[in-house]
Design a protein around this motif. Structure first.
Motif, mmCIF file in Angstrom:
data_model
loop_
_atom_site.group_PDB
_atom_site.id
_atom_site.type_symbol
_atom_site.label_atom_id
_atom_site.label_comp_id
_atom_site.label_asym_id
_atom_site.label_seq_id
_atom_site.Cartn_x
_atom_site.Cartn_y
_atom_site.Cartn_z
ATOM 1 N N TYR A 68 -14.098 17.132 12.067
ATOM 2 C CA TYR A 68 -14.387 18.129 11.021
ATOM 3 C C TYR A 68 -13.154 18.939 10.614
ATOM 4 O O TYR A 68 -13.130 19.556 9.567
ATOM 5 C CB TYR A 68 -15.501 19.079 11.481
ATOM 6 N N HIS A 113 -18.138 30.124 15.870
ATOM 7 C CA HIS A 113 -19.099 29.730 14.833
ATOM 8 C C HIS A 113 -20.258 30.719 14.729
ATOM 9 O O HIS A 113 -20.645 31.130 13.639
ATOM 10 C CB HIS A 113 -19.631 28.314 15.106
ATOM 11 N N ARG A 164 -21.387 32.763 11.495
ATOM 12 C CA ARG A 164 -22.712 32.467 10.924
ATOM 13 C C ARG A 164 -23.529 33.752 10.800
ATOM 14 O O ARG A 164 -24.339 33.903 9.894
ATOM 15 C CB ARG A 164 -23.417 31.413 11.780
ATOM 16 N N GLY A 207 -19.527 22.995 -0.727
ATOM 17 C CA GLY A 207 -20.809 22.639 -0.089
ATOM 18 C C GLY A 207 -22.009 22.960 -0.950
ATOM 19 O O GLY A 207 -23.077 22.385 -0.759
ATOM 20 N N ARG A 251 -21.099 14.428 16.651
ATOM 21 C CA ARG A 251 -21.155 15.423 17.727
ATOM 22 C C ARG A 251 -20.595 14.819 19.015
ATOM 23 O O ARG A 251 -20.663 13.599 19.221
ATOM 24 C CB ARG A 251 -22.608 15.856 18.001
ATOM 25 N N ARG A 256 -26.125 24.049 13.631
ATOM 26 C CA ARG A 256 -25.189 23.621 12.586
ATOM 27 C C ARG A 256 -25.913 23.085 11.344
ATOM 28 O O ARG A 256 -25.332 22.360 10.535
ATOM 29 C CB ARG A 256 -24.213 22.564 13.120
ATOM 30 N N CYS A 295 -27.820 23.360 7.633
ATOM 31 C CA CYS A 295 -27.272 23.925 6.395
ATOM 32 C C CYS A 295 -27.596 25.412 6.265
ATOM 33 O O CYS A 295 -28.765 25.798 6.231
ATOM 34 C CB CYS A 295 -27.845 23.181 5.202
#
Ligand code: HEM
Length: 507
Positions: free
Chosen positions: A114, A134, A138, A312, A381, A445, A447
């Motif tokens: 990624y 993350h 988020r 995205g 993953r 993870r 959307c």
């Protein structure tokens, strides 16, 4: 001066002998690798083509040709729900294993693959691997994209939907068809840029891509090349003779950075000079700006998130919506059922009314099962410490496992006649049918833009079918079923880069 020169001792080996030696060493190395991977490799027990024990060249070739999901699907049909696709990567389409890999407590992290999508020298939420980094990010971005927070965004989505539909009407009048992919792409970008920068890029008004959008598309393609051919690009970067693309690959991110900086500056200037213009405006980055003011975030990090959202949140919505409209345009029966249902809500409808439409909901689900912009992406993953059992095989820690919606959502054991568009199948879905439908991924993870995407898809679909209750695919300007074939890089898009729809009697 030497009396005698023994010529046989000078340069005794010819270049051919050197090449043979090199080839022999290489062949020997490959044999050792093959032997090791066959008996001791991390995926030695997983079924798959023999050559994938030493190479993933066929996978790379398929990826570069835009047919990765078809290649993987053909392997799954031959070898089953888990297949070795590279010496250290397996593709998984088993339902239970897919849910295990993506569930919140599963412990499977994104792979370093990624990182190729990193922009502006900093991670964005999509590229982050570290769990803590993350979840912090988020937390900042997830709340403004929640269903309840997005209530404030409904008027913006409605306004852009109306504008897109009026542009479609104009194109239909002038050219006899309408490109739903193009106009809904502009709509989605205008919405997400407005939410990110406080001012939309106004692509709907301009009717054409701006430099930022062109650069984003290029950058996306370059990220794809680099992620698949990293060693080749590394080698090229040392060469004194670099092809033009290498220069473009450096210049494009620079241009993007300055565009994004300028857009953010516009927003900041507005805050100082005309705060009334943005006071009540929903802004996705309100929390991020606050974090920046508190010294917790740098400007580049905000810019990287904005760019990631535009990438995205633009093409993803447009491609998914275009496929929905195209599928419906080929089914008069679906169109008449939609028209009947839409007659129950006023022309000036609200999002709550849209959400009450049961048949439309089935159409959206069914079209996303078959076609959506991420359907062909391998979601990679890393198997966590201790290894895991997946689809009847033990997979060692550190190995990459990648799930694939395309095969799961067309699995004949889960969906009867899986290749056929049948919205009615969602009237009484089995638990497996519901669990296997994962257009937005699953778990931590999944959307983050799911609610926004759902709103845009449904509002635009209702607006479109209210304006054009009867439509057919156009047969002009290269439009055909073949032009709608999915080409698959990370995202999926129609091969013809357009989706031309018309109304009976117009073309
Ligand atoms: C129909 C439209 C869309 C589809 C099908 C879709 C699908 C997905 C999927 C499957 C993932 C997981 C990717 C992975 O694991 O590699 C994802 C992640 C993501 N999507 Fe979407 N998406 C859509 C629209 C949007 C929109 C409108 C936004 C903008 C806000 C957005 C922003 C993101 C971001 C930032 C991530 C990364 C989330 C994270 O890692 O925490 N997407 N999307």
């Amino acid at each position: 001066m030497p009396a005698h020169i023994d010529r046989t001792s000078v340069n005794s080996s010819s270049p051919f002998e050197g090449a043979w030696l090199l080839l022999t060493v290489l062949a020997f190395g490959l044999l050792i690798k093959l032997f090791y991977n066959t008996f001791f490799g991390p995926l030695s027990k997983i079924p798959g083509p023999f050559y994938t024990r030493i190479t993933n060249l066929e996978l790379k070739w398929a990826t570069l040709q835009g047919r990765k999901m078809y290649y993987l699907d053909s392997l799954h049909q031959k070898y089953g729900p888990i297949v070795r696709i590279s010496p250290d990567e397996a593709s998984v389409v088993d339902l239970a294993a897919t849910r295990e890999i993506h569930k919140i407590t599963g412990g499977f992290k994104k792979t370093p693959w990624y990182k190729a999508f990193t922009n502006y020298g900093t991670n964005n939420m999509f590229t982050m691997i570290d769990v803590k980094e993350h979840s912090n990010r988020r937390r900042l971005l997830g709340q403004p994209l929640s269903d309840s927070a997005l209530k404030a965004v409904r008027p913006l989505v409605m306004q852009k939907t109306k504008l897109a539909i009026s542009k479609l009407k104009e194109q239909l009048e002038e050219e006899g068809h309408m490109d739903v992919l193009r106009w809904f792409h502009y709509m989605a970008i205008d919405i997400i840029s407005d939410l990110s920068f406080g001012e939309s890029f106004a692509l709907l008004e301009a009717g054409k891509d701006n430099q930022y959008i062109q650069d984003m598309a290029k950058n996306d393609a370059y990220s794809g090349y680099v992620s698949e051919l990293a060693p080749v690009f590394k080698l090229m970067s040392y060469s004194p003779y670099q092809p033009a693309i290498m220069n473009e690959m450096k210049e494009t991110p620079r241009r993007l950075l300055s565009h994004a900086r300028a857009a953010l500056k516009t927003y900041k200037d507005l805050r100082e000079t005309a705060p009334q213009k943005i006071e009540n405006k929903p802004m996705l980055f309100a929390k991020m700006f606050k974090a920046q003011a508190d010294g917790g975030l740098e400007e580049n990090q905000i810019i990287a998130e904005a760019a990631s959202n535009i990438l995205g949140g633009g093409e993803t919505v447009a491609v998914t919506l275009a496929y929905l409209i195209w599928l419906v345009s080929k089914s008069p029966d679906t169109q008449s059922k939609i028209a009947q249902e839409l007659a129950s809500i006023p022309d000036e409808f609200t999002y709550d009314e849209v959400r009450s439409l049961h048949y439309l909901e089935m159409v959206v689900r069914e079209s996303m099962r078959l076609y959506n912009s991420v359907v062909g992406a391998s979601l990679r993953r890393t198997v966590p410490e201790g290894g895991r059992s997946l689809a009847g095989y033990f997979i060692k820690q550190g190995v990459t496992v990648a799930t694939l919606q395309f095969s799961l959502q067309r699995n004949p054991d889960i969906y009867v006649d899986p290749e056929v568009f049948i919205p009615e199948r969602w009237e009484k879905p089995t638990p497996e049918m519901k669990e296997a439908l994962l257009p937005f991924g699953l778990g931590t993870r999944s959307c983050v833009g799911l609610h926004l995407a759902n709103m845009e898809l449904r509002m635009a679909a209702v607006g479109f079918f209210k304006a054009f209750p009867q439509v057919i695919p156009s047969t002009t300007n290269g439009m055909s079923d073949e032009a709608m074939e999915m080409v698959n890089y990370f995202l999926v898009a129609p091969k013809g880069h357009k989706c031309l729809i018309t109304v009976p009697g117009k073309s």
